[in-house]
Scaffold this active site. Sequence first.
Site, PDB file in Angstrom:
ATOM      1  N   GLY A   1      -0.976 -12.170  12.786  1.00 24.49           N
ATOM      2  CA  GLY A   1      -1.365 -12.683  11.439  1.00 24.49           C
ATOM      3  C   GLY A   1      -1.237 -11.372  10.424  1.00 24.49           C
ATOM      4  O   GLY A   1      -0.304 -10.681  10.609  1.00 24.49           O
TER       5      GLY A   1
ATOM      6  N   GLY B   1      -5.072  -4.031 -10.456  1.00 22.31           N
ATOM      7  CA  GLY B   1      -6.366  -4.033  -9.610  1.00 22.31           C
ATOM      8  C   GLY B   1      -6.602  -2.699  -8.762  1.00 22.31           C
ATOM      9  O   GLY B   1      -5.567  -2.290  -8.081  1.00 22.31           O
TER      10      GLY B   1
ATOM     11  N   GLU C   1      -6.848  -2.102 -14.364  1.00 23.73           N
ATOM     12  CA  GLU C   1      -8.104  -2.473 -13.719  1.00 23.73           C
ATOM     13  C   GLU C   1      -9.170  -3.237 -14.644  1.00 23.73           C
ATOM     14  O   GLU C   1      -9.179  -2.783 -15.895  1.00 23.73           O
ATOM     15  CB  GLU C   1      -8.841  -1.352 -12.666  1.00 23.73           C
ATOM     16  CG  GLU C   1     -10.518  -1.852 -12.408  1.00 23.73           C
ATOM     17  CD  GLU C   1     -10.346  -2.864 -11.501  1.00 23.73           C
ATOM     18  OE1 GLU C   1      -9.706  -3.128 -10.471  1.00 23.73           O
ATOM     19  OE2 GLU C   1     -11.320  -3.995 -11.752  1.00 23.73           O
TER      20      GLU C   1
ATOM     21  N   ARG D   1      -8.002 -11.404  -2.472  1.00 21.41           N
ATOM     22  CA  ARG D   1      -7.303 -12.408  -1.475  1.00 21.41           C
ATOM     23  C   ARG D   1      -8.437 -13.753  -1.784  1.00 21.41           C
ATOM     24  O   ARG D   1      -9.469 -13.414  -1.797  1.00 21.41           O
ATOM     25  CB  ARG D   1      -6.915 -11.876  -0.342  1.00 21.41           C
ATOM     26  CG  ARG D   1      -5.857 -10.843  -0.187  1.00 21.41           C
ATOM     27  CD  ARG D   1      -5.690 -10.195   1.352  1.00 21.41           C
ATOM     28  NE  ARG D   1      -5.283 -11.330   1.980  1.00 21.41           N
ATOM     29  CZ  ARG D   1      -4.123 -11.497   2.234  1.00 21.41           C
ATOM     30  NH1 ARG D   1      -3.168 -11.027   1.385  1.00 21.41           N
ATOM     31  NH2 ARG D   1      -3.666 -12.252   3.077  1.00 21.41           N
TER      32      ARG D   1
ATOM     33  N   ALA E   1     -10.509  -7.205   9.221  1.00 15.43           N
ATOM     34  CA  ALA E   1      -9.965  -7.538  10.575  1.00 15.43           C
ATOM     35  C   ALA E   1     -11.087  -7.637  11.603  1.00 15.43           C
ATOM     36  O   ALA E   1     -11.370  -8.422  12.316  1.00 15.43           O
ATOM     37  CB  ALA E   1      -8.795  -6.813  11.016  1.00 15.43           C
TER      38      ALA E   1
ATOM     39  N   HIS F   1     -18.616  21.470  17.738  1.00 19.83           N
ATOM     40  CA  HIS F   1     -18.191  22.339  16.591  1.00 19.83           C
ATOM     41  C   HIS F   1     -16.716  23.104  16.913  1.00 19.83           C
ATOM     42  O   HIS F   1     -16.401  23.126  17.963  1.00 19.83           O
ATOM     43  CB  HIS F   1     -19.121  23.541  16.425  1.00 19.83           C
ATOM     44  CG  HIS F   1     -18.768  24.599  15.455  1.00 19.83           C
ATOM     45  ND1 HIS F   1     -18.926  24.516  14.302  1.00 19.83           N
ATOM     46  CD2 HIS F   1     -17.905  26.013  15.631  1.00 19.83           C
ATOM     47  CE1 HIS F   1     -18.400  25.315  13.538  1.00 19.83           C
ATOM     48  NE2 HIS F   1     -17.853  26.328  14.252  1.00 19.83           N
TER      49      HIS F   1
END
Length: 464
Positions: free
Chosen positions: A41, A182, A205, A272, A319, A443
């Site tokens: 996809g 955007g 924007e 989207r 996702a 650490h």
Amino acid sequence: MRTLTTTLLVIGGGPAGYVAGIRAAQLGVQTIVVEGEKLGGTCLNIGCIPSKALIHAADEFEKARHWANHSPLGIQVPAATIDIARTVKWKEGIVQRLTGGVGVLLKRAGAQVIEGRATILDGKTVEVHTAQETLRIQCQHLVIASGSIATELPSLPFGGPVISSTEALAPTALPKRLVVVGAGYIGLELGIAYRKLGCEVAVVEMTDRILPTYDEELTRPVLASLKKLGVVLHLRCSVEGLDEGGKALRVRSSNADEFALPCDQVLVAAGRRPRTEGFGLESLHLDIAGRAIKVDDQCRTSMRDVWAIGDVSGEPMLAHRGMAQGEMVAEIIAGHRRRFAPAAIPAICFTDPEVVVAGLSPAQAEEAGLDCIQAAFPFSANGRSMTLESTEGFVRVVARRDNHLIVGWQAVGRAVSELAAAFSQSIEMGARLEDVGGTIHAHPTLGEAVQEAALRALGRALHV
Ligand code: FAD
Ligand code: NAD
């Protein structure tokens, strides 16, 4: 026309659909996954993976350029150049390995994959147009996992110099001047990458700040980084369209001034929307929530045995949310008792520096009526950050004042995406500040900032 029958039919082989297919087949449910383009996809082919590959390549290139000029580490290299065609080929190699792997996993689990476009005839019947034939598939359960598509702006239709993230992730050549519309996830992830690849980048924007879905304190280091990198920001601005020659974008500021931004390409990254059109979905008359298919906490739609998962079921369009929904629906269909009620769905913006959130921000906790304490630990006090030459940013924890239950984590800084697992795990397992503060963290690691944030919230930080 051939007719097949199956227990489960999944429309869409993205992260939501392919995971549903794998899990259902693993559990012995007869499963068919129909994919009209490529398995994996948006995420594997034109989204998460290619964007992170391009971001990595841009980071490495910028590092090499930085070394060529001056490196306090004493590294000297000749002036760096980039062969973008080779970069794209390398990215495609990763995509192919992953998408090929999805096909193998589905096959190994016992699911059948059909390459073709599905058209819904009714809740139990789907027609599939493959390269060879048109099939009819009868199913008991129909899972809709058709994903999402880029929002097109009426003033800037896609085509020619106006591109979406799909084209931006497969450049044949780099533009000299890129304007991004955007300042959300895609705009900033790719805008920064293109800047690091050597392009002049301006971002337009419409709201008054970058990454408007995150709290402002969290995005401040990203804003500083944009300035340092030379990405030009135009906030509170709307786009009017390209000028006649197609070489400048006409922009209107909030005080109605119009100006032109010279550009060779315009990347529109204005959000989207769920893919709900063009495949007969409307014939089912499902309940809709905004532009998405409305689902309950089991991803059931308003029609019995019709399910919707992933981006087509709305926000957050991520996702890992789609995969979790896919796994759950498969298990419910196989007879398990499941509900989609995660304590947290982490979100990461792979900007420079990276931003990660899980659970509630301080403002969201307040809105939810919770009395919370919060504390942040700065990376400027973390040894590992210094060795990585990146001390900006912080980790912040939000916990209930009464019982110290952790309800949220936020972080901004280099490589903080990898802290997402610790954040979500602690929230999902109901950890309290004392649990994280009392865990020995290795650490030197960035993770020590997680422990220190928890200790600071308890009033007993050690290193700040
Ligand atoms: P999709 O991945 O969109 O898949 C849907 C599939 O269904 C497609 O393959 C499509 O071809 C198929 N399909 C649709 N209709 C039919 C039909 N009628 N017949 C047959 N097949 C059909 N998310 C993250 O979590 N992390 C990230 O870093 C991230 N980065 C991103 C970067 C970019 C540039 C973009 C665009 C998105 C990014 N996302 C990221 C979002 C992520 O890609 C989506 O949330 C995710 O792909 C949604 O999965 P899905 O299975 O719901 O849909
Ligand atoms: P987004 O919602 O993250 O950002 C869109 C931005 O465009 C917003 O800041 C919005 O105010 C602005 N905008 C909208 N219309 C505009 C206009 N006409 N003029 C100027 N600005 C305008 O959307 P996106 O960046 O396109 O990404 C889409 C979705 O894909 C994301 O919401 C997310 O679900 C997913 N995604 C996730 C990741 C990740 O997880 N790292 C990365 C990329 C994409």
